[in-house]
Design a protein around this motif. Sequence first.
Motif, mmCIF file in Angstrom:
data_model
loop_
_atom_site.group_PDB
_atom_site.id
_atom_site.type_symbol
_atom_site.label_atom_id
_atom_site.label_comp_id
_atom_site.label_asym_id
_atom_site.label_seq_id
_atom_site.Cartn_x
_atom_site.Cartn_y
_atom_site.Cartn_z
ATOM 1 N N THR A 263 0.828 -1.356 0.199
ATOM 2 C CA THR A 263 -0.055 -0.063 -0.125
ATOM 3 C C THR A 263 1.048 1.505 -0.097
ATOM 4 O O THR A 263 2.250 1.098 0.152
ATOM 5 C CB THR A 263 -0.981 0.119 1.170
ATOM 6 N N ASN A 264 0.537 2.418 -0.593
ATOM 7 C CA ASN A 264 0.935 3.550 -0.181
ATOM 8 C C ASN A 264 -0.008 4.910 0.310
ATOM 9 O O ASN A 264 -1.113 4.280 0.662
ATOM 10 C CB ASN A 264 1.688 4.030 -1.530
ATOM 11 N N GLY A 265 0.539 5.861 0.547
ATOM 12 C CA GLY A 265 -0.236 7.033 1.027
ATOM 13 C C GLY A 265 -0.603 8.227 0.005
ATOM 14 O O GLY A 265 -0.290 9.193 0.475
ATOM 15 N N PRO A 266 -1.411 7.904 -1.010
ATOM 16 C CA PRO A 266 -1.625 9.020 -2.071
ATOM 17 C C PRO A 266 -2.279 10.112 -1.450
ATOM 18 O O PRO A 266 -3.532 9.909 -0.739
ATOM 19 C CB PRO A 266 -2.257 8.221 -3.133
ATOM 20 N N GLY A 267 -1.868 11.409 -1.572
ATOM 21 C CA GLY A 267 -2.668 12.332 -0.932
ATOM 22 C C GLY A 267 -2.580 12.736 0.324
ATOM 23 O O GLY A 267 -2.826 13.935 0.830
ATOM 24 N N ALA A 268 -2.015 11.837 1.242
ATOM 25 C CA ALA A 268 -1.912 12.446 2.799
ATOM 26 C C ALA A 268 -1.302 13.397 2.997
ATOM 27 O O ALA A 268 -1.294 14.183 3.896
ATOM 28 C CB ALA A 268 -1.624 10.898 3.538
ATOM 29 N N ASN A 269 0.019 13.618 2.228
ATOM 30 C CA ASN A 269 1.027 14.591 2.489
ATOM 31 C C ASN A 269 1.024 15.950 1.315
ATOM 32 O O ASN A 269 2.079 16.558 1.299
ATOM 33 C CB ASN A 269 2.371 14.059 2.858
ATOM 34 N N ALA A 270 0.251 15.679 0.634
ATOM 35 C CA ALA A 270 0.328 16.634 -0.651
ATOM 36 C C ALA A 270 0.259 17.971 -0.329
ATOM 37 O O ALA A 270 0.967 18.846 -1.068
ATOM 38 C CB ALA A 270 -1.043 16.354 -1.675
ATOM 39 N N VAL A 271 -0.547 18.400 0.710
ATOM 40 C CA VAL A 271 -0.793 19.981 1.143
ATOM 41 C C VAL A 271 0.623 20.294 1.565
ATOM 42 O O VAL A 271 1.259 21.456 1.394
ATOM 43 C CB VAL A 271 -1.686 20.152 2.249
ATOM 44 N N SER A 272 1.419 19.428 2.540
ATOM 45 C CA SER A 272 2.605 19.655 3.062
ATOM 46 C C SER A 272 3.822 19.920 1.987
ATOM 47 O O SER A 272 4.416 20.792 2.014
ATOM 48 C CB SER A 272 3.106 18.949 4.294
ATOM 49 N N VAL A 273 3.667 18.954 0.721
ATOM 50 C CA VAL A 273 4.771 19.224 0.089
ATOM 51 C C VAL A 273 4.566 20.304 -0.934
ATOM 52 O O VAL A 273 5.465 20.792 -1.266
ATOM 53 C CB VAL A 273 4.744 17.645 -0.693
ATOM 54 N N ALA A 274 3.324 20.430 -1.358
ATOM 55 C CA ALA A 274 3.110 21.783 -1.996
ATOM 56 C C ALA A 274 3.574 22.663 -1.480
ATOM 57 O O ALA A 274 4.102 23.753 -2.025
ATOM 58 C CB ALA A 274 1.505 21.765 -2.500
ATOM 59 N N ASP A 275 3.227 23.212 -0.348
ATOM 60 C CA ASP A 275 3.676 24.233 0.765
ATOM 61 C C ASP A 275 5.369 24.340 0.566
ATOM 62 O O ASP A 275 5.752 25.468 0.293
ATOM 63 C CB ASP A 275 3.400 24.207 2.074
ATOM 64 N N HIS A 276 5.764 23.227 0.681
ATOM 65 C CA HIS A 276 7.447 23.223 0.875
ATOM 66 C C HIS A 276 7.950 23.519 -0.663
ATOM 67 O O HIS A 276 8.964 24.232 -0.946
ATOM 68 C CB HIS A 276 7.806 21.901 1.114
ATOM 69 N N SER B 186 5.486 17.770 7.805
ATOM 70 C CA SER B 186 4.788 18.544 8.787
ATOM 71 C C SER B 186 4.061 17.701 9.722
ATOM 72 O O SER B 186 3.697 16.489 9.510
ATOM 73 C CB SER B 186 3.666 19.666 7.962
ATOM 74 N N PRO B 187 3.956 18.308 10.964
ATOM 75 C CA PRO B 187 3.035 17.399 11.939
ATOM 76 C C PRO B 187 1.651 16.979 11.180
ATOM 77 O O PRO B 187 1.342 15.990 11.444
ATOM 78 C CB PRO B 187 2.744 18.295 13.028
ATOM 79 N N GLU B 188 1.265 17.824 10.611
ATOM 80 C CA GLU B 188 -0.388 17.546 9.976
ATOM 81 C C GLU B 188 -0.166 16.329 9.128
ATOM 82 O O GLU B 188 -0.960 15.337 8.957
ATOM 83 C CB GLU B 188 -0.733 18.967 9.340
ATOM 84 N N ALA B 189 0.850 16.552 8.160
ATOM 85 C CA ALA B 189 1.147 15.625 7.162
ATOM 86 C C ALA B 189 1.518 14.162 7.638
ATOM 87 O O ALA B 189 0.941 12.957 7.282
ATOM 88 C CB ALA B 189 2.184 15.914 5.961
ATOM 89 N N VAL B 190 2.754 14.173 8.722
ATOM 90 C CA VAL B 190 2.902 12.917 9.370
ATOM 91 C C VAL B 190 1.616 12.221 10.042
ATOM 92 O O VAL B 190 1.613 10.956 9.924
ATOM 93 C CB VAL B 190 3.800 13.301 10.353
ATOM 94 N N ALA B 191 0.714 13.048 10.832
ATOM 95 C CA ALA B 191 -0.274 12.428 11.348
ATOM 96 C C ALA B 191 -1.323 11.827 10.361
ATOM 97 O O ALA B 191 -1.886 10.793 10.634
ATOM 98 C CB ALA B 191 -0.977 13.421 12.030
ATOM 99 N N ALA B 192 -1.577 12.344 9.342
ATOM 100 C CA ALA B 192 -2.165 12.002 8.238
ATOM 101 C C ALA B 192 -1.741 10.560 7.609
ATOM 102 O O ALA B 192 -2.699 9.835 7.152
ATOM 103 C CB ALA B 192 -2.610 13.053 7.087
ATOM 104 N N THR B 193 -0.634 10.675 7.284
ATOM 105 C CA THR B 193 0.072 9.468 6.683
ATOM 106 C C THR B 193 0.015 8.337 7.695
ATOM 107 O O THR B 193 -0.395 7.082 7.283
ATOM 108 C CB THR B 193 1.457 9.730 6.339
ATOM 109 N N VAL B 194 0.359 8.317 9.055
ATOM 110 C CA VAL B 194 0.195 7.576 9.996
ATOM 111 C C VAL B 194 -1.092 7.014 10.093
ATOM 112 O O VAL B 194 -1.392 5.781 10.122
ATOM 113 C CB VAL B 194 0.906 8.009 11.202
ATOM 114 N N ALA B 195 -1.993 8.082 10.039
ATOM 115 C CA ALA B 195 -3.370 7.404 10.317
ATOM 116 C C ALA B 195 -3.907 6.621 9.174
ATOM 117 O O ALA B 195 -4.583 5.451 9.217
ATOM 118 C CB ALA B 195 -4.506 8.939 10.109
#
Length: 318
Positions: free
Chosen positions: A94-107, A282-291
């Motif tokens: 499995t992978n995590g599509p979209g879970a960290n997209a916002v954080s990566v785009a900000d960066h 980001s804390p938000e992205a890591v939380a989303a990907t772990v979830a």
Amino acid sequence: MTIPLLILIDSVQDYLPEIQARGFQPVYAPTAQMRADAIAQHGQDIRVVLTRGATGLKADEMAVMPRLELVCSLGVGYENIDLAAAHARGIIVTNGPGANAVSVADHAMALLLGVARHLPQADAWVRQGHWSGFMGPQVTGKRLGILGLGTIGLEIARRGANGFGMEVGYFNRRARPETGYTYFDNPRDLAAASDFLVIATPGGAGTRHLVDAQVLQALGPNGYLINIARGSVVDTDALISALSDGGIAGAGLDVVDGEPQVPQALLKLGNVVLTPHSAGRSPEAVAATVALFLKNATAHFAGQPVLTPVLEAHAQAA
């Protein structure tokens, strides 16, 4: 009964208690030596591995895990997971599509602004006791090219178009006319029509050195390259040459081919901003990907389909 879980990445350390509370027995091995030791000592028991695309999981490592059922990539990438070996054994990936997209785009936008406006150099200059201006081009109204208009690419495009009034063009495996952005059928033409070229493609053999000397030449001496995807997408030698001789104006890189080793020639250049593959941290992205990982793993061990499988057809397309 707890389920033995091998963790090969360091970004989830703060979530180990939560992971354990969900019925998993974490074996935390984020370094190369810890990884080798953990596989040697616990390989016979491991049933699930948590990794990411750049960290991967090799066929010979899977071979010493006879009970392995599930391999989860924390982010969208999975290029260094041996999918053929996994599928041959019926191991689900499995992978995590979209879970960290916002954080990566900000960066990506932070790197774009940082290299264009010389922010690291200006900060260092002030700390050395100086107070004189650094000149760099404005971003507003410029041309933004995006290689790969997936979830992350779309987030970058929105920031450029809506936040900075940029004219957005893109190269993608297929045109996406519904976005309203301008489609180019090859990277070179996109680069020639861009002031800032942002890489947001998957990694892997299909995109290796997609940005080569010709693409960099098309980007030109006033152009900037931003890479928040995978280092393998860029021909590093060609990039160093272009940065050294004024072929392009600068680069903002969150990833480098062969990371964590960074070529000394790249480190010595003053027109590069480097970050350590941290766009999605980001804390938000890591939380989303772990979830998402926990949802996938919990579903699998409850006998239900996983939410985001990497299917063999998808892997071949990437």
